[in-house]
Design a protein around this motif. Structure first.
Motif, PDB file in Angstrom:
ATOM      1  N   PHE A  42     -28.830  39.807  10.377  1.00 26.76           N
ATOM      2  CA  PHE A  42     -29.267  38.829  11.363  1.00 26.76           C
ATOM      3  C   PHE A  42     -29.065  39.375  12.775  1.00 26.76           C
ATOM      4  N   GLU A  43     -30.010  39.069  13.636  1.00 25.90           N
ATOM      5  CA  GLU A  43     -29.823  39.359  15.054  1.00 25.90           C
ATOM      6  C   GLU A  43     -28.611  38.584  15.558  1.00 25.90           C
ATOM      7  N   LYS A  44     -27.842  39.200  16.450  1.00 21.55           N
ATOM      8  CA  LYS A  44     -26.725  38.507  17.081  1.00 21.55           C
ATOM      9  C   LYS A  44     -26.999  38.323  18.569  1.00 21.55           C
ATOM     10  N   ARG A  45     -26.563  37.185  19.089  1.00 19.98           N
ATOM     11  CA  ARG A  45     -26.754  36.879  20.504  1.00 19.98           C
ATOM     12  C   ARG A  45     -25.429  36.428  21.107  1.00 19.98           C
ATOM     13  N   LYS A  46     -25.239  36.757  22.387  1.00 17.36           N
ATOM     14  CA  LYS A  46     -24.020  36.378  23.086  1.00 17.36           C
ATOM     15  C   LYS A  46     -24.022  34.890  23.414  1.00 17.36           C
ATOM     16  N   VAL A  47     -22.824  34.318  23.439  1.00 21.04           N
ATOM     17  CA  VAL A  47     -22.635  32.915  23.809  1.00 21.04           C
ATOM     18  C   VAL A  47     -22.245  32.869  25.280  1.00 21.04           C
ATOM     19  N   GLY A  48     -23.185  32.493  26.125  1.00 27.19           N
ATOM     20  CA  GLY A  48     -22.936  32.408  27.549  1.00 27.19           C
ATOM     21  C   GLY A  48     -22.367  33.698  28.096  1.00 27.19           C
TER      22      GLY A  48
ATOM     23  N   SER B 183     -25.444  29.211  27.391  1.00 29.37           N
ATOM     24  CA  SER B 183     -26.326  29.357  26.238  1.00 29.37           C
ATOM     25  C   SER B 183     -26.642  28.006  25.622  1.00 29.37           C
ATOM     26  N   VAL B 184     -27.657  27.999  24.762  1.00 26.20           N
ATOM     27  CA  VAL B 184     -28.066  26.792  24.050  1.00 26.20           C
ATOM     28  C   VAL B 184     -28.109  27.080  22.550  1.00 26.20           C
ATOM     29  N   VAL B 185     -27.443  26.243  21.790  1.00 25.85           N
ATOM     30  CA  VAL B 185     -27.598  26.212  20.338  1.00 25.85           C
ATOM     31  C   VAL B 185     -28.578  25.080  20.041  1.00 25.85           C
TER      32      VAL B 185
ATOM     33  N   CYS C 156     -29.137  30.920  21.909  1.00 26.55           N
ATOM     34  CA  CYS C 156     -28.374  31.931  21.181  1.00 26.55           C
ATOM     35  C   CYS C 156     -28.367  31.681  19.681  1.00 26.55           C
ATOM     36  N   ASN C 157     -28.747  30.474  19.250  1.00 25.28           N
ATOM     37  CA  ASN C 157     -28.620  30.148  17.835  1.00 25.28           C
ATOM     38  C   ASN C 157     -29.495  28.957  17.483  1.00 25.28           C
ATOM     39  N   VAL C 158     -30.033  28.985  16.272  1.00 17.97           N
ATOM     40  CA  VAL C 158     -30.736  27.837  15.696  1.00 17.97           C
ATOM     41  C   VAL C 158     -29.895  27.342  14.528  1.00 17.97           C
ATOM     42  N   LEU C 159     -29.678  26.017  14.490  1.00 15.82           N
ATOM     43  CA  LEU C 159     -28.659  25.452  13.609  1.00 15.82           C
ATOM     44  C   LEU C 159     -29.247  24.404  12.668  1.00 15.82           C
ATOM     45  N   PRO C 160     -29.833  24.814  11.552  1.00 18.27           N
ATOM     46  CA  PRO C 160     -30.296  23.831  10.568  1.00 18.27           C
ATOM     47  C   PRO C 160     -29.127  23.321   9.733  1.00 18.27           C
TER      48      PRO C 160
ATOM     49  N   ALA D  73     -28.136  34.627  15.037  1.00 13.23           N
ATOM     50  CA  ALA D  73     -29.134  33.723  15.600  1.00 13.23           C
ATOM     51  C   ALA D  73     -29.429  32.542  14.679  1.00 13.23           C
ATOM     52  N   LEU D  74     -29.051  32.640  13.412  1.00 10.98           N
ATOM     53  CA  LEU D  74     -29.140  31.517  12.474  1.00 10.98           C
ATOM     54  C   LEU D  74     -27.732  31.069  12.135  1.00 10.98           C
TER      55      LEU D  74
END
Length: 340
Positions: free
Chosen positions: A6-12, A231-233, A291-295, A20-21
């Motif tokens: 999975f791609e990783k993204r920084k939190v703020g 950042s936005v989740v 930074c993330n999508v949260l299902p 990212a998931l």
């Protein structure tokens, strides 16, 4: 299923990064539909096995049930993971029945008391650690503060609690290194603009307001996040089910104009051979603040389906076509293009 890169993204501007998931913990606690503890824990285990590193829970979810499940499933496996929970609700035991209707199937025998004060935030955090059976969480969100939950008049004294003490508690926890990031977890973007006026935040969990169906938070909220380094989740990427073939939008039956808009979006997706849920799941990540999508899957099988949608290639031309047809808000970031 083996681990996925999975791609990783920084939190703020924190030192945290997340896949990212992520995995949301509300459905696992039995919102609307019952979920056995075995199934819930197996879902968390499947997420870990797949390589997902971000997990979210809250005291409200099943009135403590989600935190117990999440803690039990993650205990001894926290290395490399990021865990968030929420503050603003204290749980008190009940004897017979709940004071008001709720949407939880087989919740724990507790009811909620809103408290966004300094002492309330500190107690909520400590209570969450006890329920989780863990010695730390990484992110704390102020949960469901705002007009949508409390009404115009009901929210005023609660917001004042946050202003006069709650925010100070959060800053102390973060600045002292007890937690690594603070934010709000809500369903309305307007209150997040009020939060920016109050102080600095690292990340916001916003449900349903930046999705393939709805980009109402694009400006000024998302643009302000970029300016302020927050950042936005994105929670609720399927808008309560309407984007996965359901009839529910915003936790109620979808009105006709929403049904028509979803049909128009799905027509474009079919032109490119992309399932609508795959496009819905991947769309929020086209914005650089996300930074993330949260299902919130209810079972390992549902999670496997979500991961299949996640792995479905989505050409950037699909987003361009949606924009050309007026199905995305003006200024929505599209890969390969410069937003106007």
């Amino acid at each position: 299923m083996g681990a996925i890169a999975f791609e990783k993204r920084k939190v703020g501007r924190t030192g945290l990064d997340v896949t990212a998931l992520g995995l949301g913990g509300a459905s696992l606690a039995g919102i609307f539909t019952g979920v056995s503890e075995e199934t819930a824990r197996s879902t968390v285990a499947r997420a870990l096995q797949a390589g997902i590193t971000y997990f979210d829970t809250a005291p409200q979810y099943g009135y403590g049930r989600s935190e117990h499940i999440m803690g039990n499933a993650l205990r001894g496996k926290r290395e490399g993971t990021v865990l968030s929970t929420k503050v603003g609700r204290l749980l008190k035991p009940i004897k017979d029945s709940w004071a008001k209707p709720h949407n939880w199937v087989d919740p724990l025998p507790f009811d909620e008391l809103y408290d966004y004060s300094y002492d309330g935030i500190m107690r909520s955090f400590e209570d969450s650690l006890q329920r989780l059976g863990l010695n730390a969480v990484d992110i704390l969100y102020v949960h469901d503060i705002g007009v949508m939950t409390h009404g115009e008049e009901g929210n005023k004294p609660l917001w004042n609690q946050l202003v006069t003490g709650g925010y100070k508690a959060l800053r102390e926890l973060r600045d002292g290194g007890t937690v690594k990031a603070i934010g709000l977890g809500v369903n309305e973007w307007q209150v997040l603009m009020d939060a920016f006026a109050l102080g600095d935040w690292d990340v916001f969990l916003l449900a349903g307001r930046y999705t393939l169906l709805e980009q109402t938070s694009l400006d000024p909220f998302m643009t302000t996040c970029l300016k302020r380094g927050a950042s936005v989740v994105v929670g609720g990427p399927f808008n309560s089910g309407i984007l996965v073939g359901g009839s529910t939008w915003n936790y109620a039956k979808a009105p006709e104009d929403v049904v028509r808009r979803v049909a128009a979006i799905e027509t474009v997706c079919k032109e490119f051979g992309v399932p609508l849920p795959a496009a819905a799941l991947q769309f929020p990540l086209t914005h650089p603040a996300v930074c993330n999508v949260l299902p919130g899957p209810r079972s390992p099988e549902e999670l496997d389906g979500i991961i299949d949608w996640w792995k479905t290639p989505v050409p950037s031309e699909l987003w361009t076509r949606l924009a050309d047809k007026g199905l995305l808000a003006p200024g929505t970031p599209i890969p390969g293009e410069v937003a106007g």
